[in-house]
Structure formats: C-alpha cells, structure tokens
Design an enzyme around this catalytic site. Structure first.
Site, PDB file in Angstrom:
ATOM      1  N   VAL B  78     -26.189 -58.830   3.602  1.00  0.00           N
ATOM      2  CA  VAL B  78     -26.918 -57.642   4.035  1.00  0.00           C
ATOM      3  C   VAL B  78     -27.926 -57.270   2.953  1.00  0.00           C
ATOM      4  O   VAL B  78     -27.579 -57.224   1.768  1.00  0.00           O
ATOM      5  CB  VAL B  78     -25.912 -56.487   4.250  1.00  0.00           C
ATOM      6  CG1 VAL B  78     -26.618 -55.175   4.445  1.00  0.00           C
ATOM      7  CG2 VAL B  78     -25.001 -56.784   5.426  1.00  0.00           C
ATOM      8  N   CYS B  79     -29.164 -57.018   3.342  1.00  0.00           N
ATOM      9  CA  CYS B  79     -30.196 -56.632   2.367  1.00  0.00           C
ATOM     10  C   CYS B  79     -29.846 -55.265   1.774  1.00  0.00           C
ATOM     11  O   CYS B  79     -29.635 -54.288   2.507  1.00  0.00           O
ATOM     12  CB  CYS B  79     -31.559 -56.564   3.040  1.00  0.00           C
ATOM     13  SG  CYS B  79     -32.813 -55.781   2.016  1.00  0.00           S
TER      14      CYS B  79
END
Lengths: 92, 130
Positions: B78-79
C-alpha cells in the site's frame, strides 16, 4: 510495439480509440462491455465474457458476432492476451 | 510462464476494479504464472483497512486479498502517502505521525512508490485496474 488497451468505462471509448494505433488491440471489461454495441470498432476488439454475462449482454453480443470482429474471451484468455501484446494500457 | 504485477487504484465497493484484479490474480496463478506484487494506490488503498466490514452476503475484499496473499505468498503493498491521506495506517506510521490507533490489515504492508517501480522492472507485465 503493439499495445493492448484495456477499457472499463464506455464513456471514454472515443478518446481511447483516438489514442490507439492500427496494430493495437482493445479489451472491453467491466461497464465498457456495453461498447460491444458500438458500430465504429474497426480495431481488433475483445470483450470479457464474465462482465458481459453480469450485464445480461452475453447472448445479445454472441448473436451479433457473425460479422463482427469482436472476440469474447474469459479470464484465462485475458491473462494470455496481455502476454501477446508488448504492454497493456489501462485507459482510465 | 510469466511474472505479473498489478497496480490497483479502484476504490473498493463503488467500482469493480478490485474484484477484477482479484480475478486476474487468481486465474494467472491457476495457469502457472506468478505474481510479483500487487501495489495499491490512490483510492485503491482503502481496501487495506482491517475495519472494512461489508454485509455478510457481500464479498469482503480485504479478506479476499488477505486470503490470496497468505495462500499464494503474494506481496500486497500500500502506498504510504495515499494510505495516510485516507486514514489507513500501521503501528509504525501511526507513531511516526502521532496518530491514535492503527487499522492496516496484517496481510498488507505500507511502503513507497519505489516498490511500484521495482515491481515494474522485475515483472513481464504490469496490469492496472482502476
């Protein structure tokens, strides 16, 4: 270099077609499978069967396919198709 | 056999992209291909909250990803910027940013865009689901 354009939004069909070259392919998924009814599809076009069925369009499209260049594919063919082209472009 | 990575930007539940991406990963693996990484960006990060709790007769996308990741040893990333912006955090990021609580599902990890670049370089194809 040939690209597979993946379209999931039918309202963006024209912009997507404008960006494509003659050797590119178009894969219609999700809501964009409704674009199988578009008359101006001159490129190699594929439509994802699972999404056609989900929208009640599967039989309709199959009956129309006699003179059309639209190929109906399943997810296995979707995966293989991405490998037949040099790259994919998801037209969002 | 090919190596795939996915970039998922579709918001869960209001769009179909998360489900399409799941299907793609399942079928690719069933056909002998491997998945290097699934990178979640923009609204796509919302799927990583372990507090997502859809009605029991609807698909739980968070659990579906987690199950797939554990069974097939897939990297779910996940960024960090997209996640923090949307209230998705793990313990380390919560501490670093003085936030109370944490909600990242343990099947996901938080990292930066470098992980996306690396996935692109080390995969045969990157497929985006938005």
């Amino acid at each position: 270099m040939k690209s597979l354009f993946i379209l999931n939004n039918p309202t963006k069909l024209d912009a997507c077609l404008n960006a494509m070259s003659t050797q590119d392919g178009l894969l219609l998924i999700e809501d964009a499978v409704i674009a199988t009814h578009h008359s101006g599809l001159s490129c190699v076009t594929y439509a994802l069967e699972e999404d056609l069925i989900a929208r009640g369009l599967s039989q309709l499209v199959k009956q129309h396919l006699v003179n059309s260049n639209i190929k109906i594919i399943d997810y296995t063919q979707f995966v293989e198709l991405t490998l037949q082209y040099d790259k994919t472009v998801s037209w969002l | 056999m090919a190596i795939f990575s996915l970039l998922v930007t579709a918001t869960p539940y209001s769009a179909q992209g998360q489900f399409s991406a799941l299907q793609f990963v399942r079928v690719a693996i069933n056909n002998g291909h491997s998945i290097k990484r699934v990178f979640f960006y923009a609204d796509g990060v919302l799927v990583a909250s372990r507090l997502n709790h859809p009605p029991s007769d609807e698909i739980n996308l968070t659990k579906a990803w987690a199950k797939l990741a554990i069974e097939q040893d897939i990297d779910l990333v996940v960024c960090v910027t997209a996640a923090l912006k949307r209230g998705i955090t793990n313990h380390a990021e919560a501490e670093r940013n003085a936030l109370t609580g944490e909600n990242l599902d343990p099947a996901f990890e938080i990292s930066g865009l470098g992980q996306l670049t690396e996935a692109m370089l080390e995969s045969d194809r990157l497929i985006t689901f938005g």
